[in-house]
Design a protein around this motif. Structure first.
Motif, PDB file in Angstrom:
ATOM      1  N   PRO A  56       0.818  -1.218   0.000  1.00 50.07           N
ATOM      2  CA  PRO A  56       0.000   0.000   0.000  1.00 50.07           C
ATOM      3  C   PRO A  56       0.849   1.264   0.000  1.00 50.07           C
ATOM      4  CG  PRO A  56      -0.777  -1.538   1.674  1.00 50.07           C
ATOM      5  CD  PRO A  56       0.476  -2.097   1.107  1.00 50.07           C
ATOM      6  N   ALA A  57       1.980   1.251   0.723  1.00 53.62           N
ATOM      7  CA  ALA A  57       2.839   2.431   0.739  1.00 53.62           C
ATOM      8  C   ALA A  57       3.417   2.687  -0.656  1.00 53.62           C
ATOM      9  CB  ALA A  57       3.971   2.244   1.744  1.00 53.62           C
ATOM     10  N   SER A  58       3.812   1.630  -1.333  1.00 48.73           N
ATOM     11  CA  SER A  58       4.353   1.775  -2.684  1.00 48.73           C
ATOM     12  C   SER A  58       3.290   2.315  -3.638  1.00 48.73           C
ATOM     13  CB  SER A  58       4.865   0.423  -3.181  1.00 48.73           C
ATOM     14  OG  SER A  58       5.326   0.521  -4.495  1.00 48.73           O
ATOM     15  N   ALA A  59       2.081   1.815  -3.522  1.00 57.83           N
ATOM     16  CA  ALA A  59       1.006   2.302  -4.387  1.00 57.83           C
ATOM     17  C   ALA A  59       0.721   3.774  -4.122  1.00 57.83           C
ATOM     18  CB  ALA A  59      -0.255   1.470  -4.165  1.00 57.83           C
ATOM     19  N   GLN A  60       0.772   4.181  -2.855  1.00 59.16           N
ATOM     20  CA  GLN A  60       0.522   5.583  -2.525  1.00 59.16           C
ATOM     21  C   GLN A  60       1.638   6.469  -3.069  1.00 59.16           C
ATOM     22  OE1 GLN A  60       0.213   6.449   1.641  1.00 59.16           O
ATOM     23  NE2 GLN A  60      -0.294   8.584   1.290  1.00 59.16           N
ATOM     24  N   ILE A  61       2.872   6.015  -2.953  1.00 56.80           N
ATOM     25  CA  ILE A  61       4.003   6.798  -3.465  1.00 56.80           C
ATOM     26  C   ILE A  61       3.892   6.950  -4.975  1.00 56.80           C
ATOM     27  CG2 ILE A  61       6.503   6.771  -3.822  1.00 56.80           C
ATOM     28  CD1 ILE A  61       6.713   5.467  -1.025  1.00 56.80           C
ATOM     29  N   ASP A  67       2.735  15.161  -6.097  1.00 55.28           N
ATOM     30  CA  ASP A  67       2.353  15.946  -4.923  1.00 55.28           C
ATOM     31  C   ASP A  67       3.395  15.839  -3.818  1.00 55.28           C
ATOM     32  OD1 ASP A  67      -0.001  16.699  -6.163  1.00 55.28           O
ATOM     33  OD2 ASP A  67      -1.111  14.991  -5.345  1.00 55.28           O
ATOM     34  N   ILE A  68       4.062  14.698  -3.715  1.00 55.15           N
ATOM     35  CA  ILE A  68       5.045  14.483  -2.648  1.00 55.15           C
ATOM     36  C   ILE A  68       6.323  15.269  -2.911  1.00 55.15           C
ATOM     37  CG2 ILE A  68       6.526  12.761  -1.533  1.00 55.15           C
ATOM     38  CD1 ILE A  68       4.266  10.725  -2.001  1.00 55.15           C
ATOM     39  N   VAL A  69       6.864  15.160  -4.115  1.00 58.28           N
ATOM     40  CA  VAL A  69       8.174  15.769  -4.394  1.00 58.28           C
ATOM     41  C   VAL A  69       8.083  17.117  -5.079  1.00 58.28           C
ATOM     42  CG1 VAL A  69       9.319  13.544  -4.503  1.00 58.28           C
ATOM     43  CG2 VAL A  69       8.485  14.566  -6.590  1.00 58.28           C
ATOM     44  N   ILE A 110       8.598  11.801   1.805  1.00 57.73           N
ATOM     45  CA  ILE A 110       7.900  10.565   1.414  1.00 57.73           C
ATOM     46  C   ILE A 110       7.314   9.892   2.642  1.00 57.73           C
ATOM     47  CG2 ILE A 110       8.196   8.266   0.432  1.00 57.73           C
ATOM     48  CD1 ILE A 110      10.404   9.539  -1.369  1.00 57.73           C
ATOM     49  N   ASN A 111       8.108   9.773   3.707  1.00 56.96           N
ATOM     50  CA  ASN A 111       7.626   9.119   4.922  1.00 56.96           C
ATOM     51  C   ASN A 111       6.496   9.908   5.569  1.00 56.96           C
ATOM     52  OD1 ASN A 111       9.325   6.927   4.672  1.00 56.96           O
ATOM     53  ND2 ASN A 111      10.949   7.880   5.860  1.00 56.96           N
ATOM     54  N   ARG A 116       4.180   6.747   7.844  1.00 58.43           N
ATOM     55  CA  ARG A 116       5.059   5.836   8.578  1.00 58.43           C
ATOM     56  C   ARG A 116       6.399   5.796   7.871  1.00 58.43           C
ATOM     57  NH1 ARG A 116       5.337   0.598   6.260  1.00 58.43           N
ATOM     58  NH2 ARG A 116       3.964   0.397   4.480  1.00 58.43           N
ATOM     59  N   GLU A 117       7.364   5.135   8.482  1.00 57.70           N
ATOM     60  CA  GLU A 117       8.690   5.082   7.870  1.00 57.70           C
ATOM     61  C   GLU A 117       8.729   3.956   6.839  1.00 57.70           C
ATOM     62  OE1 GLU A 117      13.353   5.175   9.077  1.00 57.70           O
ATOM     63  OE2 GLU A 117      11.813   5.999  10.365  1.00 57.70           O
TER      64      GLU A 117
END
Length: 176
Positions: A56-61, A67-69, A110-111, A116-117
């Protein structure tokens, strides 16, 4: 049951197939649960196959990368894989040096976005076709002047119909 063959060896006779009645369902099928279940109880069975391939974290990234970077870094980079806390980024050559310097801040962003980390380090892979530039956002045009509706009382309905008439006239090429 055994039968004697002509060569003196004994063999076991095959049992006749069991007779199935039409009134009884086969035993292999489990009875269907007719009780209502919450959607939350059903979700793990639905999402498990997808999350085996990608966390799930990979899919969100992957989904929220721009938007994150930010748009500048997103234009020249693309997340490729997240495995064991290492995020593999495809990037164009000159951006790799900048990413090495920005790595601690980028990991923190990203975290923070994941909650979460999820990422401990970055692996940069030179990728000439990192990502095509995102299409430009359409610019907002000023709304066309509303159509006059003289025989209707003032109110929100008249305003909505006048705005709709203006859009229709604009699509038809300027109207009458």
């Amino acid at each position: 049951m055994t039968k004697d063959r002509t060569d003196g060896k004994r063999t076991r006779a095959a049992a006749p197939p069991p007779q199935m009645s039409l009134a009884q369902p086969p035993l292999a099928q489990a009875p269907r649960a007719l009780a209502m279940r919450s959607l939350g109880a059903l979700m793990p069975a639905v999402t498990r196959p997808a999350f085996r391939r990608q966390s799930p974290a990979s899919a969100q990234i992957m989904a929220d990368w721009a938007d994150i970077v930010g748009p500048d870094l997103a234009r020249g980079t693309v997340p490729r894989r997240l495995s064991a806390g290492v995020l593999t980024l495809g990037c164009a050559g000159p951006i790799a040096m900048e990413l090495q310097h920005l790595a601690p801040q980028l990991i923190a962003r990203i975290n923070r976005a994941c909650g979460r980390e999820a990422v401990r380090s970055l692996k940069l892979v030179q990728d000439m076709v990192a990502q095509a530039a995102p299409p430009p956002r359409p610019t907002r045009r000023a709304p066309p002047p509303p159509v006059a509706i003289p025989d209707m009382p003032d109110g929100p309905l008249k305003d909505a119909l006048a705005a709709l008439g203006a859009r229709v006239r604009e699509r038809q090429g300027g109207g009458r």
